[in-house]
Design an enzyme around this catalytic site. Structure first.
Site, PDB file in Angstrom:
ATOM      1  N   GLY A 129      54.570   7.853   0.859  1.00 41.98           N
ATOM      2  CA  GLY A 129      54.523   8.894  -0.070  1.00 41.98           C
ATOM      3  C   GLY A 129      53.386   9.982   0.443  1.00 41.98           C
ATOM      4  N   CYS A 130      52.304  10.297  -0.667  1.00 43.23           N
ATOM      5  CA  CYS A 130      51.179  11.002  -0.018  1.00 43.23           C
ATOM      6  C   CYS A 130      50.442  10.627   1.006  1.00 43.23           C
ATOM      7  CB  CYS A 130      50.318  11.364  -1.378  1.00 43.23           C
ATOM      8  SG  CYS A 130      48.748  12.165  -1.074  1.00 43.23           S
ATOM      9  N   PHE A 131      50.449  11.461   2.079  1.00 45.35           N
ATOM     10  CA  PHE A 131      49.688  10.906   3.072  1.00 45.35           C
ATOM     11  C   PHE A 131      48.275  11.008   2.907  1.00 45.35           C
ATOM     12  CE2 PHE A 131      50.845  15.076   5.470  1.00 45.35           C
ATOM     13  CZ  PHE A 131      50.100  15.945   4.684  1.00 45.35           C
TER      14      PHE A 131
END
Length: 200
Positions: free
Chosen positions: A21-23
């Site tokens: 998901g969101c890095f």
């Protein structure tokens, strides 16, 4: 020592690449792990060379938001990092992660060679058994990794002010608000309970 960028890495340093998901969140989590010297936000698994963040999140490039994690194998193993990774995401969600939906936010492990694949498959099997649910996170062959723009690196501790719907605030504060609002930690805690490594 091999020097890359501003940080010196041990000569025997190793790397794994994961998409969770969101890095920003994956980078922030794994930079807390003992034995990890660096985590870099970027993109992998797609068909476009040197993609921009806007291109990837708009869709159509095939890339995942991913993080390249550099670690010292004498302090932590790839298997232990993969175990930690599974317990820091929702590996039952094929459509993205938490509030972030779409192909670029899917989860995956990108492996380089049979040893990494064996470690990743063992971690996946253990996570599936522990969770008691089917895991959809694939284990894929490694692909070119493209570092994201500079402003994405270490976003979670950035001191620069940015304009948000809350007004101008520091990047690190914007990150905290985003993570809370997105429900990442709440969902990981719901799934993994006390086994969730980065949830208070």
């Amino acid at each position: 020592m091999i020097v890359t960028g501003a940080q010196a890495q041990p000569a025997d340093a190793a790397e794994i690449t994961v998409a969770g998901g969101c890095f920003w969140c994956v980078e922030a989590d794994f930079e807390k792990v003992k034995g990890v010297s660096e985590a870099v936000s970027g993109f992998t698994g797609g068909t476009v060379a040197n993609p921009t963040y806007k291109q990837v999140t708009r869709g159509g490039t095939g890339h995942y938001e991913a993080v390249e994690i550099t670690y010292d194998p004498s302090q932590v193993t790839a298997k232990a990092l993969y175990d930690t990774f599974f317990r820091s995401i929702d590996p039952t969600d094929a459509g993205g992660q938490f509030c972030d939906r779409g192909d670029s936010y899917r989860t995956a492990i990108f492996v380089d060679g049979p040893d990494q694949r064996k470690a990743a498959e063992a971690a996946k099997a253990a996570a599936e058994q522990a969770l008691g649910q089917s895991i959809v996170t694939p284990i894929l062959d490694g692909a070119a990794f493209y570092q994201a723009e500079d402003y994405h690196q270490d976003y979670y501790k950035g001191e620069d002010r940015i304009l948000t719907r809350f007004g101008p605030i520091k990047m690190k504060d914007a990150y905290k608000r985003y993570r809370d609002a997105c429900g990442r930690d709440a969902r990981v805690k719901e799934l993994w309970g006390d086994a969730a490594p980065f949830v208070n």
